[in-house]
Design a protein around this motif. Structure first.
Motif, PDB file in Angstrom:
ATOM      1  N   LEU A   1       0.822  -1.201   0.000  1.00 34.74           N
ATOM      2  CA  LEU A   1       0.000   0.000   0.000  1.00 34.74           C
ATOM      3  C   LEU A   1       0.857   1.252   0.000  1.00 34.74           C
ATOM      4  CD1 LEU A   1      -2.809   1.334   0.260  1.00 34.74           C
ATOM      5  CD2 LEU A   1      -2.564   1.118   2.743  1.00 34.74           C
ATOM      6  N   SER A   2       2.005   1.180   0.651  1.00 31.79           N
ATOM      7  CA  SER A   2       2.882   2.346   0.767  1.00 31.79           C
ATOM      8  C   SER A   2       3.352   2.815  -0.608  1.00 31.79           C
ATOM      9  CB  SER A   2       4.077   2.007   1.663  1.00 31.79           C
ATOM     10  OG  SER A   2       3.645   1.462   2.890  1.00 31.79           O
ATOM     11  N   PHE A   3       3.841   1.899  -1.438  1.00 32.61           N
ATOM     12  CA  PHE A   3       4.318   2.265  -2.762  1.00 32.61           C
ATOM     13  C   PHE A   3       3.144   2.527  -3.714  1.00 32.61           C
ATOM     14  CE2 PHE A   3       8.257   0.685  -1.080  1.00 32.61           C
ATOM     15  CZ  PHE A   3       9.229   1.412  -1.745  1.00 32.61           C
TER      16      PHE A   3
ATOM     17  N   THR B   1       1.165   9.209  24.120  1.00 32.00           N
ATOM     18  CA  THR B   1       1.233   7.834  23.636  1.00 32.00           C
ATOM     19  C   THR B   1       1.598   7.812  22.152  1.00 32.00           C
ATOM     20  OG1 THR B   1      -1.130   7.793  23.118  1.00 32.00           O
ATOM     21  CG2 THR B   1      -0.462   7.087  25.333  1.00 32.00           C
ATOM     22  N   LYS B   2       1.982   6.649  21.678  1.00 31.90           N
ATOM     23  CA  LYS B   2       2.348   6.487  20.274  1.00 31.90           C
ATOM     24  C   LYS B   2       1.507   5.349  19.679  1.00 31.90           C
ATOM     25  CE  LYS B   2       6.522   7.141  18.929  1.00 31.90           C
ATOM     26  NZ  LYS B   2       7.982   7.052  18.663  1.00 31.90           N
ATOM     27  N   LYS B   3       1.019   5.573  18.449  1.00 31.70           N
ATOM     28  CA  LYS B   3       0.224   4.567  17.767  1.00 31.70           C
ATOM     29  C   LYS B   3       0.834   4.284  16.396  1.00 31.70           C
ATOM     30  CE  LYS B   3      -3.585   3.428  18.863  1.00 31.70           C
ATOM     31  NZ  LYS B   3      -4.152   2.294  19.646  1.00 31.70           N
ATOM     32  N   GLY B   4       0.621   3.060  15.913  1.00 33.27           N
ATOM     33  CA  GLY B   4       1.096   2.682  14.601  1.00 33.27           C
ATOM     34  C   GLY B   4      -0.073   2.520  13.644  1.00 33.27           C
ATOM     35  N   TYR B   5       0.057   3.098  12.453  1.00 34.59           N
ATOM     36  CA  TYR B   5      -0.983   3.013  11.431  1.00 34.59           C
ATOM     37  C   TYR B   5      -0.357   2.612  10.098  1.00 34.59           C
ATOM     38  CZ  TYR B   5      -3.818   5.712  14.742  1.00 34.59           C
ATOM     39  OH  TYR B   5      -4.498   6.132  15.857  1.00 34.59           O
ATOM     40  N   PRO B   6      -1.168   2.093   9.171  1.00 35.75           N
ATOM     41  CA  PRO B   6      -0.630   1.788   7.845  1.00 35.75           C
ATOM     42  C   PRO B   6      -0.102   3.049   7.181  1.00 35.75           C
ATOM     43  CG  PRO B   6      -2.824   0.849   8.128  1.00 35.75           C
ATOM     44  CD  PRO B   6      -2.601   1.755   9.290  1.00 35.75           C
ATOM     45  N   ASN B   7       1.059   2.945   6.581  1.00 33.95           N
ATOM     46  CA  ASN B   7       1.668   4.089   5.919  1.00 33.95           C
ATOM     47  C   ASN B   7       1.077   4.245   4.526  1.00 33.95           C
ATOM     48  OD1 ASN B   7       3.425   6.228   5.439  1.00 33.95           O
ATOM     49  ND2 ASN B   7       4.950   4.893   4.503  1.00 33.95           N
ATOM     50  N   ALA B   8       0.429   5.376   4.285  1.00 32.32           N
ATOM     51  CA  ALA B   8      -0.150   5.667   2.980  1.00 32.32           C
ATOM     52  C   ALA B   8       0.299   7.063   2.571  1.00 32.32           C
ATOM     53  CB  ALA B   8      -1.668   5.537   3.032  1.00 32.32           C
ATOM     54  N   ILE B   9      -0.524   7.775   1.853  1.00 29.52           N
ATOM     55  CA  ILE B   9      -0.175   9.106   1.400  1.00 29.52           C
ATOM     56  C   ILE B   9      -0.559  10.127   2.466  1.00 29.52           C
ATOM     57  CG2 ILE B   9      -2.359   9.298   0.134  1.00 29.52           C
ATOM     58  CD1 ILE B   9       1.024  10.784  -0.937  1.00 29.52           C
ATOM     59  N   GLY B  10       0.407  10.895   2.949  1.00 31.58           N
ATOM     60  CA  GLY B  10       0.138  11.835   4.021  1.00 31.58           C
ATOM     61  C   GLY B  10      -0.092  11.119   5.345  1.00 31.58           C
ATOM     62  N   SER B  11      -0.528  11.867   6.341  1.00 29.49           N
ATOM     63  CA  SER B  11      -0.762  11.287   7.672  1.00 29.49           C
ATOM     64  C   SER B  11      -2.238  11.117   8.003  1.00 29.49           C
ATOM     65  CB  SER B  11      -0.114  12.171   8.749  1.00 29.49           C
ATOM     66  OG  SER B  11      -0.632  13.501   8.703  1.00 29.49           O
TER      67      SER B  11
ATOM     68  N   VAL C   1      -3.770  -6.759   1.855  1.00 26.50           N
ATOM     69  CA  VAL C   1      -3.103  -5.496   1.565  1.00 26.50           C
ATOM     70  C   VAL C   1      -1.984  -5.330   2.582  1.00 26.50           C
ATOM     71  CG1 VAL C   1      -3.324  -2.982   1.515  1.00 26.50           C
ATOM     72  CG2 VAL C   1      -5.152  -4.419   0.563  1.00 26.50           C
ATOM     73  N   SER C   2      -0.744  -5.331   2.106  1.00 27.79           N
ATOM     74  CA  SER C   2       0.382  -5.155   3.018  1.00 27.79           C
ATOM     75  C   SER C   2       0.812  -3.702   3.018  1.00 27.79           C
ATOM     76  CB  SER C   2       1.563  -6.057   2.620  1.00 27.79           C
ATOM     77  OG  SER C   2       2.177  -5.582   1.432  1.00 27.79           O
ATOM     78  N   ALA C   3       1.309  -3.247   4.162  1.00 19.28           N
ATOM     79  CA  ALA C   3       1.694  -1.845   4.286  1.00 19.28           C
ATOM     80  C   ALA C   3       2.803  -1.713   5.324  1.00 19.28           C
ATOM     81  CB  ALA C   3       0.499  -0.983   4.695  1.00 19.28           C
ATOM     82  N   HIS C   4       3.668  -0.739   5.104  1.00 21.89           N
ATOM     83  CA  HIS C   4       4.632  -0.371   6.122  1.00 21.89           C
ATOM     84  C   HIS C   4       3.905   0.418   7.210  1.00 21.89           C
ATOM     85  CE1 HIS C   4       7.044  -1.038   2.450  1.00 21.89           C
ATOM     86  NE2 HIS C   4       7.915  -1.551   3.296  1.00 21.89           N
ATOM     87  N   VAL C   5       4.613   0.751   8.268  1.00 19.53           N
ATOM     88  CA  VAL C   5       3.979   1.383   9.428  1.00 19.53           C
ATOM     89  C   VAL C   5       4.448   2.829   9.566  1.00 19.53           C
ATOM     90  CG1 VAL C   5       3.689   1.305  11.941  1.00 19.53           C
ATOM     91  CG2 VAL C   5       3.830  -0.826  10.627  1.00 19.53           C
ATOM     92  N   ARG C   6       3.500   3.696   9.840  1.00 15.94           N
ATOM     93  CA  ARG C   6       3.804   5.080  10.211  1.00 15.94           C
ATOM     94  C   ARG C   6       3.468   5.237  11.698  1.00 15.94           C
ATOM     95  NH1 ARG C   6       3.785  10.259   7.693  1.00 15.94           N
ATOM     96  NH2 ARG C   6       3.156   9.311   5.704  1.00 15.94           N
TER      97      ARG C   6
END
Length: 279
Positions: free
Chosen positions: A124-126, A187-197, A174-179
């Motif tokens: 998904l990232s690319f 706190t910190k959360k991890g979400y799928p890395n897509a376009i923008g935040s 759907v595979s994705a890197h993590v943002r």
């Protein structure tokens, strides 16, 4: 009135698979090949080497059950630095989602592939990067670059809506890197890395299943239970283990949700390397 017992939730599996680079997302797909699934991979990363390695080691007679098409935009360089020459990867990807056809290959419409096939978007990232390049090329004179981000986000979200819709009648990963995002409360959360935040927190809403590939001290696993960092989920939490070994994890995950496909006879299957296919 439709009874809850008739709900279609077990008919097809739509999985969001996230993980940092090198966590094993691509190689983990090999266990699904071994379980008898046919994989159709839209390869936006050009990074399927680990999958080929594991398939040839674990189930080489099933190598032809993996069909993939690699789509990457070409870059040129100039005084302003590298730039995509003619963005077409995103447009071609959308064409493939409608009809998987190129050269002498014609596998019909992905929405009709059925329960023994898994469509994979890697990653998904690319895919999102390609959508941004497409959006910029459609409106190169935009005075505000945020217009490109908005158009790209809308296009990516529409693609996810298609893949997870009831009309797309096949399994999906759907595979994705993590943002990683810092919240106001510290706190910190991890979400799928897509376009923008902005799009990242929205993406999991489209999926009933979200698993995470992890690599801790060299031990690679697939996590299925929610943590403070990731809001992982699945539709059978009482049957699903919290973690699976990466080597069998995806097949184990799918086995909890559905019956695996009947394996075809492989005695006469030919051993051959995966061939890079481009459009």
């Amino acid at each position: 009135m439709t009874k809850l017992s008739d709900h279609q939730s077990n008919e097809f599996t739509k999985l969001l698979l996230t993980g940092d680079s090198g966590s094993g997302k691509s190689g983990a797909l090999a266990s699904l090949v071994k379980a008898g699934y046919k994989l159709r991979i839209l390869d936006m990363d050009n990074g399927l080497d680990p999958l080929k390695t594991f398939v040839m080691k674990e189930c080489p007679t099933l190598v032809d059950n993996v069909e993939f098409c690699t789509l990457r935009d070409n870059y040129t360089t100039g005084a302003a630095g590298p730039k995509v020459s003619k963005p077409k990867a995103f447009v071609n990807a959308m064409k493939m989602l409608d009809h998987w056809k190129y050269d002498d290959v014609d596998l019909g419409k992905p929405c009709d592939w059925g329960p023994d096939v898994i469509f994979v978007l890697d990653s998904l990232s690319f895919f999102s990067d390609a959508a941004f390049d497409w959006a910029e090329s459609m409106n190169p004179s935009a005075k505000d670059p945020r217009q490109w981000f908005y158009s790209a986000q809308q296009a990516v979200e529409s693609a996810l809506a298609l893949l997870t819709s009831a009309s797309f009648r096949t399994n999906v990963i759907v595979s994705a890197h993590v943002r990683y995002t810092d919240n106001p409360d510290g706190t910190k959360k991890g979400y799928p890395n897509a376009i923008g935040s902005a799009l990242g927190p929205t993406i999991p809403r489209y999926f009933n299943h979200w698993a995470q590939c992890t690599n801790k001290a060299g031990k690679r696993t697939i996590q299925t239970a929610a943590t403070s960092m990731f809001d992982l989920k699945n539709t059978k939490p009482f049957e699903m283990a919290n973690t699976y070994d990466l080597s069998t994890g995806l097949a184990d995950f799918f086995a909890v949700l559905r019956e695996p496909p009947a394996k075809e006879a492989t005695a006469v299957a030919k051993l051959k390397a995966l061939t890079l296919k481009r459009i």
